[in-house]
Design a protein around this motif. Structure first.
Motif, PDB file in Angstrom:
ATOM      1  N   LEU A 825       0.846  -1.213   0.000  1.00  0.00           N
ATOM      2  CA  LEU A 825       0.000   0.000   0.000  1.00  0.00           C
ATOM      3  C   LEU A 825       0.866   1.243   0.000  1.00  0.00           C
ATOM      4  CD1 LEU A 825      -2.826  -0.963   2.531  1.00  0.00           C
ATOM      5  CD2 LEU A 825      -2.788  -1.225   0.040  1.00  0.00           C
ATOM      6  N   ARG A 826       1.969   1.177   0.707  1.00  0.00           N
ATOM      7  CA  ARG A 826       2.878   2.324   0.751  1.00  0.00           C
ATOM      8  C   ARG A 826       3.435   2.616  -0.635  1.00  0.00           C
ATOM      9  NH1 ARG A 826       8.782   0.723   2.922  1.00  0.00           N
ATOM     10  NH2 ARG A 826      10.020   2.292   1.840  1.00  0.00           N
ATOM     11  N   ALA A 887       6.541  -0.083   8.765  1.00  0.00           N
ATOM     12  CA  ALA A 887       5.705  -0.076   7.562  1.00  0.00           C
ATOM     13  C   ALA A 887       4.543   0.894   7.707  1.00  0.00           C
ATOM     14  CB  ALA A 887       5.192  -1.489   7.281  1.00  0.00           C
ATOM     15  N   VAL A 888       3.910   0.919   8.873  1.00  0.00           N
ATOM     16  CA  VAL A 888       2.769   1.808   9.104  1.00  0.00           C
ATOM     17  C   VAL A 888       3.208   3.275   9.033  1.00  0.00           C
ATOM     18  CG1 VAL A 888       1.110   2.593  10.834  1.00  0.00           C
ATOM     19  CG2 VAL A 888       1.417   0.143  10.417  1.00  0.00           C
ATOM     20  N   THR A 889       4.333   3.605   9.632  1.00  0.00           N
ATOM     21  CA  THR A 889       4.800   5.002   9.596  1.00  0.00           C
ATOM     22  C   THR A 889       5.142   5.441   8.181  1.00  0.00           C
ATOM     23  OG1 THR A 889       7.032   4.226  10.201  1.00  0.00           O
ATOM     24  CG2 THR A 889       5.620   5.026  11.977  1.00  0.00           C
ATOM     25  N   PHE A 890       5.620   4.503   7.350  1.00  0.00           N
ATOM     26  CA  PHE A 890       5.863   4.852   5.950  1.00  0.00           C
ATOM     27  C   PHE A 890       4.561   5.205   5.236  1.00  0.00           C
ATOM     28  CE2 PHE A 890      10.187   2.828   5.799  1.00  0.00           C
ATOM     29  CZ  PHE A 890      10.839   3.917   5.260  1.00  0.00           C
ATOM     30  N   VAL A 891       3.508   4.463   5.500  1.00  0.00           N
ATOM     31  CA  VAL A 891       2.208   4.771   4.892  1.00  0.00           C
ATOM     32  C   VAL A 891       1.737   6.147   5.341  1.00  0.00           C
ATOM     33  CG1 VAL A 891      -0.221   4.096   4.801  1.00  0.00           C
ATOM     34  CG2 VAL A 891       1.552   2.347   4.640  1.00  0.00           C
ATOM     35  N   ILE A 892       1.894   6.446   6.620  1.00  0.00           N
ATOM     36  CA  ILE A 892       1.481   7.760   7.135  1.00  0.00           C
ATOM     37  C   ILE A 892       2.288   8.866   6.469  1.00  0.00           C
ATOM     38  CG2 ILE A 892       1.294   9.182   9.205  1.00  0.00           C
ATOM     39  CD1 ILE A 892       0.917   6.624  10.825  1.00  0.00           C
ATOM     40  N   ILE A 893       3.579   8.622   6.241  1.00  0.00           N
ATOM     41  CA  ILE A 893       4.426   9.606   5.563  1.00  0.00           C
ATOM     42  C   ILE A 893       3.856   9.953   4.191  1.00  0.00           C
ATOM     43  CG2 ILE A 893       6.655   9.872   4.386  1.00  0.00           C
ATOM     44  CD1 ILE A 893       7.984   8.514   6.729  1.00  0.00           C
ATOM     45  N   PRO A 923      13.364   2.543  19.910  1.00  0.00           N
ATOM     46  CA  PRO A 923      14.778   2.164  19.768  1.00  0.00           C
ATOM     47  C   PRO A 923      15.249   2.093  18.312  1.00  0.00           C
ATOM     48  CG  PRO A 923      13.671   0.710  21.333  1.00  0.00           C
ATOM     49  CD  PRO A 923      12.605   1.550  20.689  1.00  0.00           C
ATOM     50  N   GLU A 924      14.344   1.844  17.388  1.00  0.00           N
ATOM     51  CA  GLU A 924      14.706   1.746  15.966  1.00  0.00           C
ATOM     52  C   GLU A 924      14.782   3.141  15.358  1.00  0.00           C
ATOM     53  OE1 GLU A 924      15.810   1.333  12.897  1.00  0.00           O
ATOM     54  OE2 GLU A 924      15.050  -0.733  12.865  1.00  0.00           O
ATOM     55  N   TRP A 925      15.983   3.522  14.900  1.00  0.00           N
ATOM     56  CA  TRP A 925      16.161   4.897  14.409  1.00  0.00           C
ATOM     57  C   TRP A 925      15.322   5.176  13.179  1.00  0.00           C
ATOM     58  CZ3 TRP A 925      17.815   6.217   9.559  1.00  0.00           C
ATOM     59  CH2 TRP A 925      18.461   5.226   8.810  1.00  0.00           C
ATOM     60  N   ARG A 926      15.045   4.147  12.360  1.00  0.00           N
ATOM     61  CA  ARG A 926      14.238   4.384  11.157  1.00  0.00           C
ATOM     62  C   ARG A 926      12.798   4.724  11.511  1.00  0.00           C
ATOM     63  NH1 ARG A 926      15.591  -1.000   7.971  1.00  0.00           N
ATOM     64  NH2 ARG A 926      15.362  -1.739  10.114  1.00  0.00           N
ATOM     65  N   ILE A 927      12.310   4.174  12.603  1.00  0.00           N
ATOM     66  CA  ILE A 927      10.962   4.552  13.056  1.00  0.00           C
ATOM     67  C   ILE A 927      10.974   5.990  13.563  1.00  0.00           C
ATOM     68  CG2 ILE A 927       9.169   4.061  14.765  1.00  0.00           C
ATOM     69  CD1 ILE A 927       9.887   1.122  14.573  1.00  0.00           C
ATOM     70  N   ARG A 928      12.022   6.346  14.290  1.00  0.00           N
ATOM     71  CA  ARG A 928      12.112   7.723  14.797  1.00  0.00           C
ATOM     72  C   ARG A 928      12.174   8.727  13.652  1.00  0.00           C
ATOM     73  NH1 ARG A 928      16.197   5.334  17.984  1.00  0.00           N
ATOM     74  NH2 ARG A 928      17.823   6.654  17.073  1.00  0.00           N
ATOM     75  N   VAL A 929      13.002   8.446  12.652  1.00  0.00           N
ATOM     76  CA  VAL A 929      13.127   9.398  11.541  1.00  0.00           C
ATOM     77  C   VAL A 929      11.838   9.445  10.732  1.00  0.00           C
ATOM     78  CG1 VAL A 929      14.042   7.878   9.720  1.00  0.00           C
ATOM     79  CG2 VAL A 929      14.798  10.252   9.848  1.00  0.00           C
ATOM     80  N   ASN A 930      11.107   8.354  10.661  1.00  0.00           N
ATOM     81  CA  ASN A 930       9.819   8.382   9.967  1.00  0.00           C
ATOM     82  C   ASN A 930       8.822   9.288  10.667  1.00  0.00           C
ATOM     83  OD1 ASN A 930      10.735   6.656   8.028  1.00  0.00           O
ATOM     84  ND2 ASN A 930       9.337   4.981   8.499  1.00  0.00           N
ATOM     85  N   CYS A 931       8.833   9.239  11.995  1.00  0.00           N
ATOM     86  CA  CYS A 931       7.942  10.130  12.749  1.00  0.00           C
ATOM     87  C   CYS A 931       8.267  11.596  12.470  1.00  0.00           C
ATOM     88  CB  CYS A 931       8.062   9.837  14.247  1.00  0.00           C
ATOM     89  SG  CYS A 931       7.439   8.230  14.745  1.00  0.00           S
ATOM     90  N   VAL A 932       9.566  11.895  12.383  1.00  0.00           N
ATOM     91  CA  VAL A 932       9.964  13.273  12.069  1.00  0.00           C
ATOM     92  C   VAL A 932       9.521  13.639  10.655  1.00  0.00           C
ATOM     93  CG1 VAL A 932      11.909  14.869  11.877  1.00  0.00           C
ATOM     94  CG2 VAL A 932      11.913  13.109  13.665  1.00  0.00           C
TER      95      VAL A 932
END
Length: 993
Positions: A825-826, A887-893, A923-932
């Motif tokens: 979906l992303r 994966a979910v944060t990528f969709v939100i992006i 703890p996962e930096w890719r999740i943190r950067v996705n939130c930003v």
């Protein structure tokens, strides 16, 4: 002698005047057919198999004793003149010898034997309490002969092979195998030792199902084999010094095993153990902690007993001379050649054995919840069996050396060896394996190693050594370097080319005056007609060599671009493509086409080579790699489908010129159909491939994929909870269809590394920034050898761990399937025409439903819903796995990067962004950067007309606590997070002024 009349022999067997006359008739029959396949064919069509079955069925356990003083030259089974068999036993003996002779005629004679119900009768005789030792040997020998012929006409033989295995691995017959192996401890006679070797060989040839391996372990056969193995350790003098002082410790035999007699054979025992523990960490631990292994290889105390003193008041203390033993060695290591120590730089590229290792998309710094626990790297004790196997490898030759190397490799692969063993494998074992690849390599015949083997010892070594090397170097860059520097790739390339050389026709079919026997009549019952002709032993050998070499090349080219280029430079790419051609079941006795195992190995090489952009765009495209893939993806065998789909997953990457060809070849409907398969591995690979196709493709292709997959089905996958026990599918579906090569286990986890799903990318590799394949190699921690459980506790632990591992493996597969759907979906939402596709998904899936599903994935779940406890008694929660969160944060992006109305819908959702707030500190930096990135996309504007809306969203985000979250990331250790945070803070502060 003149040939006896056929009717007279049949009459004497069916209705004998006496038992002696029946015995004589059976001997005449045996002498008539030995070495004469045409006569065998005539007897089969004349109905001899039902008659032999009738004779075995009528066997009685008791009978008049007769001293059979002559065995008619049957020296194969080591029988003496005074064998003490009854006349009834002799009838059975001669009958089974006749059956063995028929079986030696090759594949055509196996189906009538199976159809005549001979195998269950043989097993029944083997397990009968009054089975004479000589009768036991001839039964085991015949079963080995039958098992040897199965591989010569696959896939037709698969059902017959499974028939033998399903009958053999029942409780009664497994108990008999256990008894046969145990009896050898009390009798040094040649017949007893021969029966053990035959039983071990039978296990090695027939045990392929994981359930059968588990049964052999749980019912004590593995412990019995370990006990037998320990007798060789005693006979060779490798019992650790001081072991006699620990024989009464918990979990031991309570006494040292007796030494193995001189007529005992080590290799069959090693092979049987290797087959049982292969791909099973639990079985391997069960073997290492068996009472016999613990007795001969006890844990070496950290200090010498002489260093431990006792004060007058009873307190123990260490003497001033107490020096800890070196933790990385045992006394056997002292007699092995020294090798260079592991370098720190190499260790950085080598995953700690016995610990969890994660690669690719998942990262390698934390463990997902509810999976295998993290183990300390190389801090636990290692069994001295590893060192002893190296001593055997150096002392022995031929197949004995090879099976010892295979067992050592299996233990190494399962994490039961320390890191310091890596150079030992590289310097002591790899050169011996590579030496076998040379054309002039010869070894002495290993007489009696495996009865009934159809090729020489040298050919057996050449066909098995490449597979051992493949398993050894599969995910270890240091060992791959050792192999490459040892010229393994050029030698393997030459072996692959030679496997396609035509076989000179050395034998001409004998003239048959009875033409009617040459015609197959389908009207005859199966026990009266011959089966498929099958292939010759030499053709089968070349196919096994081809398979092993392909596996080795796949393992060596897994990581490094230089090795992939070296494979191509040695001119084997056309041969790899040719290895992707299925064989014609009608004409197996040729080198045209390849059986399923070879197809799987060829797919593995293609999968490794397609990881290289340059190789894919040149050598593989020129050789036409895509064409056979389009055929194999529709192949009847599901394992081949999975392997081909895994290759196509790389062909579908954005940099691949094959992506458009796949779309034009109408592969999408096939992949969508496979995505709905009940086989989770095929479903996972198909979804992974579709995800890659959707990236950066046209909207009409994306819509076709969504419509074919069905939006309702996509919602169902996303809404499912892989951690919910009620959602776990049948374990047999998850574990079924495994192959001998490393493509038989799920992509996500397990003890066997899947070579078709490489673990990470290295120098020279390029993939789409939106899509990266991922495999996490999760291995449970090594067993602590400090204490050893009782036999009953060990068996209970074996069964429990096996169930837990399967459950965890199934859950990981479910998680990755859900991850691929969300990633699909992303990719649908990005690229040219992304806003239109966002609207399309809102329409097909439902905007509210889509947001609610995403929010549910971000919402922590009460732990009580998984363990069944009352929620009142437990307030603990568990988050979704990190790959799902990512994966979910990528969709939100991507939604946040859409049109203004898409952003507004996202901000207006009551809980989605609120649930995302804790992820800023994940703890996962890719999740943190996705939130930003979500913050950046929601607040970014290109002209002043958009500023009011962005300011409104910035105020909303501030109210959720985004500013505090961003401030906490200003000095984040991940540079990408830190840089993106600067941009987000600058934009937010500008809008909030």
């Amino acid at each position: 002698m003149t040939r006896a009349a056929t009717p007279q022999i049949i009459s004497e067997i069916r209705e004998p005047e006496s038992t002696a006359s029946r015995i004589a008739a059976l001997r005449l029959l045996k002498n008539d057919i030995v070495g004469h396949d045409q006569r065998k064919e005539g007897w089969i069509r004349g109905g001899i198999v039902p008659l032999l079955s009738q004779v075995l069925t009528g066997r009685r356990g008791a009978g008049k004793k007769s001293v059979i003083g002559e065995v008619n030259g049957d020296t194969k089974y080591s029988l003496g003149r005074k064998n003490g068999r009854t006349e009834e036993d002799e009838v059975c003996f001669q009958t089974i010898m006749v059956i063995d002779s028929f079986a030696q005629g090759g594949p055509p004679f196996i189906p009538p034997i199976v159809a005549g119900g001979i195998i269950p009768l043989l097993l029944s005789i083997m397990s009968s309490p009054d089975c004479h030792q000589s009768l036991l040997i001839v039964v085991l020998g015949t079963l080995n002969t039958i098992a040897d012929r199965f591989p010569l006409y696959q896939p037709q033989s698969l059902s017959h092979a499974k028939h033998l295995s399903s009958l053999l691995y029942s409780q009664d017959h497994v108990k008999t195998l256990h008894r046969i192996i145990n009896d050898s401890m009390s009798s040094p006679s040649s017949s007893t030792q021969e029966s053990v070797a035959l039983a071990a060989n039978l296990i090695a040839k027939t045990c392929s199902e994981e359930s059968h391996k588990a049964m052999l372990a749980s019912m004590g056969v593995l412990d019995a084999l370990a006990t037998k193995l320990s007798t060789f350790v005693v006979a060779q003098g490798y019992v650790l010094p001081g072991a006699e002082n620990h024989v009464m410790d918990s979990g031991t035999l309570k006494k040292l095993p007796p030494p193995a007699p001189s007529n005992a054979r080590l290799a069959p025992i090693l092979r049987a153990i290797a087959v049982i523990i292969e791909n099973s960490k639990n079985c391997a631990e069960h073997f290492i902690t068996s009472p016999a292994m613990v007795t001969v290889f006890p844990k070496v105390p950290e200090f010498s007993p002489n260093d431990v003193k006792k004060s007058p008041w009873g307190v123990t203390y260490f003497s001033g001379f107490a020096v800890p033993h070196q933790p990385t060695s045992n006394p056997i290591d002292a007699i092995l050649p020294s090798v260079p120590a592991v370098q720190t730089k190499s260790l950085a590229n080598f995953p700690p054995l016995g610990s969890q290792s994660s690669y690719g998309r998942q990262g390698n710094f934390f463990s997902p919840p509810l999976t295998y626990p993290e183990a300390t790297a190389s801090d636990e004790d290692e069994s001295a069996v590893i060192s002893w196997l190296f001593a055997v490898i150096r002392a022995e030759s031929g197949l004995t050396r090879l099976v010892a190397a295979k067992l050592a490799t299996i233990l190494f692969r399962l994490g039961l060896a320390k890191q310091h063993r890596v150079p030992m494998f590289g310097y002591l074992l790899l050169p011996l394996l590579i030496r076998t690849f040379e054309k002039d390599y010869e070894v002495p015949e290993d007489i009696g190693f495996l009865e009934g083997e159809l090729t020489s010892t040298t050919l057996r070594v050449k066909e098995e050594a490449p597979a051992v090397l493949a398993s050894l170097v599969m995910d270890c860059r240091e060992l791959q370097k050792h192999a490459a520097e040892g010229e393994a790739i050029p030698k393997l390339a030459q072996m692959l080319k030679e496997s396609f050389n035509a076989i000179p026709e050395t034998e001409k079919p004998m003239w048959n005056p009875e033409k009617k026997f040459a015609e197959t009549s389908d009207s005859n019952p199966p026990e009266l007609r011959l089966g498929p002709r099958g292939c010759s032993p030499l053709v089968h050998h070349k196919m096994k060599v081809r398979e092993g070499v392909l596996r080795a090349l796949a393992a060596l080219s897994l990581f490094k671009e230089d090795y992939r280029r070296l494979v191509c430079d040695n001119g084997v790419v056309p041969y790899i493509i040719e290895s992707l051609k299925p064989c014609d079941p009608v004409s197996l006795d040729s080198l045209d086409g390849n059986p399923n195992p070879t197809l799987l190995a060829a797919c593995a090489v293609a999968r490794s080579l397609t990881r290289s952009v340059s190789v894919l765009r040149t050598n593989l495209i020129d050789a036409g790699v895509a064409t056979p893939m389009f055929t194999l993806i529709k192949f009847p065998d599901i394992d081949v489908q999975i392997a081909a789909t895994s290759v196509m997953c790389n062909l579908a990457l954005d940099f691949s010129p094959m992506k458009d060809a796949m779309i034009k070849a109408n592969i999408i409907p096939i992949l969508c159909e496979h995505s709905h398969s009940s086989n989770t591995r095929l479903r996972l690979e198909s979804l992974w491939t579709l995800k890659h196709i959707t990236y950066n493709t046209t909207n009409d292709v994306k819509i076709k994929i969504i419509e074919t997959l069905e939006p309702g089905w996509l919602k169902q996958i996303i809404c499912s909870d892989p951690g919910d026990p009620s959602m776990r599918r049948n374990m047999e579906d998850d574990m079924g269809g495994s192959s001998s090569f490393g493509i038989g286990t799920p992509n996500s986890a397990g003890e066997q590394v899947n070579i078709l799903n490489p673990v990470d990318m290295t120098e020279g590799d390029t993939q789409s920034q939106e899509d990266h394949r991922m495999t996490d190699i999760i291995i449970p921690p090594k067993p602590s050898l400090d204490t050893f459980l009782t036999d009953q506790s060990r068996r209970r632990k074996l069964a429990l761990n096996g169930d837990l591992d399967q459950t965890k493996q199934a859950r990981r597969t479910d998680i990755h399937i859900q991850e691929q759907v969300i990633d699909l979906l992303r990719n649908v939402m990005c690229g040219v025409g992304a806003p239109e596709m966002i609207d399309y998904l809102f329409q097909e899936i439902g905007q509210s439903d889509l947001f609610n599903m995403l929010a549910d994935k971000l919402r922590p779940k009460p732990l009580s819903s998984y363990n069944g406890k009352d929620s009142v008694s437990s307030n603990k929660t568990i988050s979704s796995p990190p790959e799902i969160l990512l994966a979910v944060t990528f969709v939100i992006i991507h939604i946040a990067a859409g049109l203004v109305r898409h952003r507004q819908l996202l901000v207006q959702h009551p809980s989605l962004l609120k649930l995302m707030m804790p992820l800023f500190n994940n703890p996962e930096w890719r999740i943190r950067v996705n939130c930003v990135w979500v913050v950046i996309n929601l607040t970014d504007f290109h002209d002043e007309m958009e500023r009011p809306g962005c300011r409104e969203r910035a105020i909303k985000l501030k109210g959720l606590g985004v500013m505090d979250r961003l401030l906490s990331l200003e000095n984040d250790p991940a540079s990408d997070v830190k840089e993106r945070t600067k941009v987000a803070l600058h934009t937010m502060r500008g809008l909030l002024q």
